[in-house]
Design an enzyme around this catalytic site. Structure first.
Site, PDB file in Angstrom:
ATOM      1  N   GLY A 112       0.797  -1.216   0.000  1.00  9.48           N
ATOM      2  CA  GLY A 112       0.000   0.000   0.000  1.00  9.48           C
ATOM      3  C   GLY A 112       0.830   1.266   0.000  1.00  9.48           C
ATOM      4  O   GLY A 112       0.489   2.245  -0.677  1.00  9.48           O
ATOM      5  N   HIS A 118      -6.685  -0.949   5.343  1.00 10.50           N
ATOM      6  CA  HIS A 118      -5.353  -1.530   5.142  1.00 10.50           C
ATOM      7  C   HIS A 118      -5.143  -1.603   3.627  1.00 10.50           C
ATOM      8  O   HIS A 118      -5.566  -2.555   2.972  1.00 10.50           O
ATOM      9  CB  HIS A 118      -5.262  -2.923   5.761  1.00 10.50           C
ATOM     10  CG  HIS A 118      -5.400  -2.931   7.242  1.00 10.50           C
ATOM     11  ND1 HIS A 118      -4.595  -2.199   8.078  1.00 10.50           N
ATOM     12  CD2 HIS A 118      -6.269  -3.595   8.059  1.00 10.50           C
ATOM     13  CE1 HIS A 118      -4.942  -2.406   9.342  1.00 10.50           C
ATOM     14  NE2 HIS A 118      -5.966  -3.247   9.358  1.00 10.50           N
ATOM     15  N   THR A 119      -4.503  -0.584   3.051  1.00 16.77           N
ATOM     16  CA  THR A 119      -4.366  -0.541   1.594  1.00 16.77           C
ATOM     17  C   THR A 119      -3.482  -1.651   1.060  1.00 16.77           C
ATOM     18  O   THR A 119      -3.592  -2.013  -0.111  1.00 16.77           O
ATOM     19  CB  THR A 119      -3.803   0.820   1.164  1.00 16.77           C
ATOM     20  OG1 THR A 119      -2.561   1.064   1.838  1.00 16.77           O
ATOM     21  CG2 THR A 119      -4.773   1.938   1.507  1.00 16.77           C
ATOM     22  N   CYS A 120      -2.591  -2.171   1.916  1.00 23.21           N
ATOM     23  CA  CYS A 120      -1.715  -3.256   1.453  1.00 23.21           C
ATOM     24  C   CYS A 120      -2.512  -4.517   1.133  1.00 23.21           C
ATOM     25  O   CYS A 120      -2.107  -5.314   0.287  1.00 23.21           O
ATOM     26  CB  CYS A 120      -0.658  -3.576   2.505  1.00 23.21           C
ATOM     27  SG  CYS A 120       0.401  -2.179   2.936  1.00 23.21           S
ATOM     28  N   PHE A 121      -3.627  -4.689   1.844  1.00 19.40           N
ATOM     29  CA  PHE A 121      -4.398  -5.926   1.701  1.00 19.40           C
ATOM     30  C   PHE A 121      -5.813  -5.667   1.200  1.00 19.40           C
ATOM     31  O   PHE A 121      -6.644  -6.593   1.186  1.00 19.40           O
ATOM     32  CB  PHE A 121      -4.451  -6.656   3.045  1.00 19.40           C
ATOM     33  CG  PHE A 121      -3.108  -6.867   3.674  1.00 19.40           C
ATOM     34  CD1 PHE A 121      -2.239  -7.827   3.175  1.00 19.40           C
ATOM     35  CD2 PHE A 121      -2.689  -6.090   4.740  1.00 19.40           C
ATOM     36  CE1 PHE A 121      -0.996  -8.021   3.748  1.00 19.40           C
ATOM     37  CE2 PHE A 121      -1.449  -6.277   5.313  1.00 19.40           C
ATOM     38  CZ  PHE A 121      -0.592  -7.238   4.818  1.00 19.40           C
TER      39      PHE A 121
END
Length: 912
Positions: free
Chosen positions: A605, A878-881
């Protein structure tokens, strides 16, 4: 018993061996032959009789001439020396007995065809032999024997003695026209097909048509001589007349006069007209029999190609068979797709590369309508197999020969499609970029650890493309849109990790669809590229650790960038410049970004926001490196930029890193940039999406047909353009261009030089540096081999289809939420009512990017998780996920208020 009675007995025996229920009576010489009446369901019986007759003929020639193998041990073969010498009459009778016994047949046999009036044209030009005085009688007896074994008619015997030459209009019309449709084994011509089809329609009797099609299509030697061009037939008439007197002086081989005739040219137009007539006949009449014949034909052609040096057919003959077979109209039955079409695909697969190239050129030039039909049939075959087959670990789609053979044939269609469309010269190429390797230790490790070296090898060029001298970059407008070659069911079924492994292995040549990328959707290919890049990242990580073990360098398994938001461009470009100068291979490590003063851990993210921010600043016209086209709203290189080439190289590195790390960028390049990145220089047609106003003006100039171009346009070879500050800059396209006026004769030269200057020459140094940086990151990947320029644009910018209904269907829920939860229903109701700008903000908030991934929002796996009961907290992500944490608000109005605030003020990262 006299020879004639023996012949009749052999003929009767042959028919009994072929069918117990259908026999062909012996027709006295000089009478018209009539096909026996068949039952309504006798098409398969007809084919069985034809197949049995073919086997008996093989036994016959095996007994007389052998297989040609000096080490043959077959007691029923003349080549073994064990079989006794037989006369043709004795061999015919013995062949029938061997057929009943199912005796052994040699694997390799010279092709022989029953001699009938349609294909017995005498010896080929230049054939010579010497025989004794009994050769004439022996040859005559042989001919009579083969004719009776083939159940062919003797009604045309009288025409054989006439001197009237054959032409393309009357090849099979030498005798009574009424018996033409019943002349078994006769060559097919346009006129004969008309009569057969008309008779079938008028009399409701399909048997003559079935027999004619079956006996021709089951044998490639006969089929290859059908639908001959009129020119070639007329040229061969004189030769046949001259050879008629010496016919009895030929080889003792009773079929020498058939096998030695070289394949004539194919009249494709005549063939197409004939099959259009066949399409008017109900396919139920002949489809079953024709499927059986085509299946046998495919197997026979494949066998001929595998052992071509043992047979008398030329490559041109076999190509004629394939071309005719694919001109057959749609049979409208599943057996064609499931049985006949795979056999024909196998035949094409056995063609040598030069044969496939010739087939592609013929299809492109003469069979443009056929390309669409064949492509549709192949797509149906692949989809049918994929949807009806349960694949598993032990049996993958790559192991399904019906699918793989169809894909290989589709490649020939793919190249023919390009050749049939609008092609540009293959001379407009960008200079190749060579990135030197200054890592001797890395070379040594590659030698000691081959998997590292193999992971760096790019896909080799397709040999068929080399033979055709064709590149997809030169295809300006194909006959069939490239998107029609995608097969979505197949793309969704492929296990891409396994397919990539098959593509990379060199030990066992396993089938890989990545070698046939035209059939895969961009989303599936992007997944393959993602796996490949991840493997390379892991390889670079292992290399880094090995360097640390031997003490060559400290361990640095990741490409780390530490930047400040306030000095984003300076920090990022300086660090990237240092890395590129020290070791360009470090750019292929996994990227990890850290914003100074923030606690966010980069699991994907943070990198997304980094690229989002850096692209916004770099492509801002105020920065001076790029300009914006007012008409198309695209960005272009500033030809008068004060920035150094190194700066443009770093921008190319940023674009390459985005693709390498599977991150979508908000850039708006014209298509010509992606074409140039793939190696194709810009041309006049590329001006269409670069500057539509200029393109239309130059196109009007080209289409102007008056002789007063000089007076009407008053244009010289001196052009004017503006810099970023609006100042006019003049440039002469050729020396002393201001004194050279554009005329009717040189207007095309002017247009090409104008486009070349704007798209290539004026930004040569800037683009060369930009492309060098791009290749530093992507040079070893399969990007250029897998993706067309249009697909690269989708890979970089994402899809343009904001279908949030698809996103709703693909979203998962966690923490107690389900699709039927009241909060979830309210959430999607609010989302669907948002403007496009707010929808982009929502994507930015939840995923770190406001772009739609390749393949659409259905490929974005969003998770909405419950984040406690009702509260005043804003939603978080949670932009990473791609996880949205959503409290269970008490009502829809509160949910809408909190959601809009969250997506409007979403800058920065923190630890939750």
């Amino acid at each position: 018993m006299n020879p004639n009675s023996k012949t009749d007995e052999a003929s009767r025996g042959s028919e009994e061996a072929s069918s117990n229920n259908n026999t062909t009576p012996t027709i006295p010489k000089g009478h018209t032959s009539i096909c026996p009446a068949a039952s309504p369901n006798s098409s398969r019986d007809i084919m069985k009789r034809a197949a049995a007759r073919g086997l008996i003929e093989k036994y016959f020639y095996q007994l007389l001439d052998g297989c040609g193998n000096p080490t043959c041990d077959n007691e029923y073969c003349a080549s073994s020396g064990e079989a006794r010498n037989l006369t043709p009459n004795e061999a015919a009778a013995e062949a029938i007995k061997l057929f009943y016994k199912d005796a052994r047949l040699c694997d390799i046999q010279p092709p022989k065809v029953a001699r009938t009036e349609a294909n017995s044209h005498g010896p080929s030009e230049g054939s010579t032999c010497t025989c004794n005085g009994n050769a004439t009688d022996e040859s005559s007896d042989d001919e009579k024997k083969i004719e009776s074994m083939s159940a062919s008619t003797s009604g045309n015997k009288e025409s054989k003695e006439k001197d009237k030459p054959d032409t393309s209009q009357n090849i099979s019309l030498q005798s009574d026209h009424k018996s033409l449709s019943h002349d078994n084994g006769a060559l097919l011509t346009e006129e004969r097909m008309y009569e057969l089809c008309q008779e079938c329609i008028d009399n409701k009797r399909p048997e003559p048509l079935i027999r004619a099609l079956g006996e021709v299509f089951i044998d490639p030697i006969i089929l290859s001589k059908c639908f001959r061009s009129k020119t070639n037939v007329e040229q061969s008439v004189d030769t046949r007349q001259k050879d008629k007197e010496s016919k009895a002086m030929c080889s003792r081989d009773p079929d020498k006069d058939v096998d030695s005739v070289s394949g004539p040219g194919l009249d494709i137009a005549s063939c197409q007209r004939a099959f259009k007539c066949l399409a008017k006949v109900p396919s139920d009449y002949y489809s079953s029999a024709l499927v059986t014949a085509l299946t046998t034909l495919g197997k026979n052609v494949a066998m001929q190609l595998r052992f071509i040096r043992f047979y008398g057919m030329t490559l041109e003959d076999l190509l004629n068979c394939i071309i005719i077979a694919f001109e057959i109209p749609d049979l409208g039955c599943s057996d064609y797709l499931e049985v006949a079409l795979p056999a024909l695909c196998d035949a094409v697969d056995n063609l040598p590369i030069e044969g496939q190239a010739k087939l592609a050129r013929i299809w492109a030039q003469h069979c443009k309508e056929t390309l669409r039909t064949v492509l549709d049939n192949l797509q149906q075959l692949i989809t049918l197999r994929v949807m009806s087959t349960s694949y598993s670990v032990g049996y993958l789609v790559q192991d399904d020969e019906s699918v793989t053979m169809a894909t290989k044939l589709m490649k020939v269609i793919y190249y023919a499609n390009m050749l049939a469309g609008v092609m540009e010269p293959n001379t407009l190429r960008e200079e190749p970029v060579v990135i030197p390797n200054h890592d001797p230790l890395g070379d040594a490790l590659d030698h000691l650890y081959p998997p590292l070296k193999n992971s760096k090898q790019s896909q080799p060029e397709d040999p068929l493309a080399i033979e055709l001298d064709i590149n997809v970059l030169d295809a300006r407008k194909p006959l069939i849109p490239f998107e029609d070659f995608y097969n979505e069911p197949l793309s969704d079924t492929i296990e891409m990790d396994i397919d990539l492994a098959n593509c990379k292995t060199d030990v066992i040549r396993k089938f890989s669809f990545l070698r046939y990328p035209f059939i895969l959707t961009p989303a599936t290919k992007s997944l393959g590229l993602y796996y490949e890049n991840r493997i390379r990242m892991y390889s670079e990580r292992r290399v880094s650790l090995l360097h640390a073990v031997v003490g060559a360098a400290p361990a640095a398994p990741y490409l780390r960038l530490r930047v400040r938001r306030s000095h984003l461009i300076d920090d990022a470009l300086v660090e990237l410049e240092m890395i590129a100068m020290e070791s360009a291979s470090d750019l292929k490590k996994q990227l990890v970004v850290e914003f100074e003063g923030e606690q966010g851990v980069d699991e994907g993210g943070v990198s997304k926001e980094f690229f989002q921010l850096i692209v916004e600043e770099i492509f801002n016209p105020d920065y001076g490196m790029f300009t914006q086209q007012p008409d198309s709203h695209t960005v272009w290189f500033n030809p008068t930029s004060f920035e150094t080439e190194a700066q443009f190289t770093l921008i190319g590195i940023v674009l390459g890193l985005a693709i390498y790390n599977n991150i979508i960028l908000p850039v708006n390049f014209p298509m010509v940039v992606y074409r140039k990145l793939m190696g194709k220089k810009g041309s006049f047609e590329d001006l269409a999406d670069w500057n539509m106003t200029l393109y239309n003006g130059l196109k009007d100039l080209l289409q102007y047909e008056g002789d007063d171009v000089e007076e009407a346009y008053c244009q010289t070879f001196r052009i004017c353009y503006q810099d970023v500050f609006g100042n006019n800059i003049f440039h002469e396209l050729k020396p002393d261009g201001d004194s050279i006026f554009v005329t009717k004769e040189n207007k095309e030269e002017f247009v090409n030089m104008y486009a070349d200057f704007l798209l290539n020459s004026s930004v040569d140094s800037q683009f060369r540096a930009f492309r060098r940086g791009f290749v530093m990151v992507t040079g070893e990947s399969q990007l250029a081999a897998l993706f067309r320029p249009e697909e690269v644009e989708t890979l970089v910018c994402g899809s343009k289809n904001f279908d949030f209904n698809e996103l709703e269907k693909s979203t998962d829920y966690d923490g107690g939420y389900t699709s039927s939860s009241e909060t979830i229903k309210d959430f999607w109701s609010i989302v669907h009512s948002l403007s496009l700008e707010d929808k982009r903000k929502l994507l930015q908030f939840t995923t770190g990017s406001d772009r739609v991934p390749v393949g659409g929002l259905s490929h974005l796996k969003l998770v909405i998780a419950r984040n406690g009961p009702d509260s005043d907290r804003l939603p978080t992500a949670h932009t990473c996920f791609n996880v949205l944490l959503l409290p269970e608000y008490e009502n829809k109005e509160k949910l809408q208020d909190r959601l809009l605030k969250a997506i409007s003020y979403s800058k920065g990262f923190g630890m939750l």
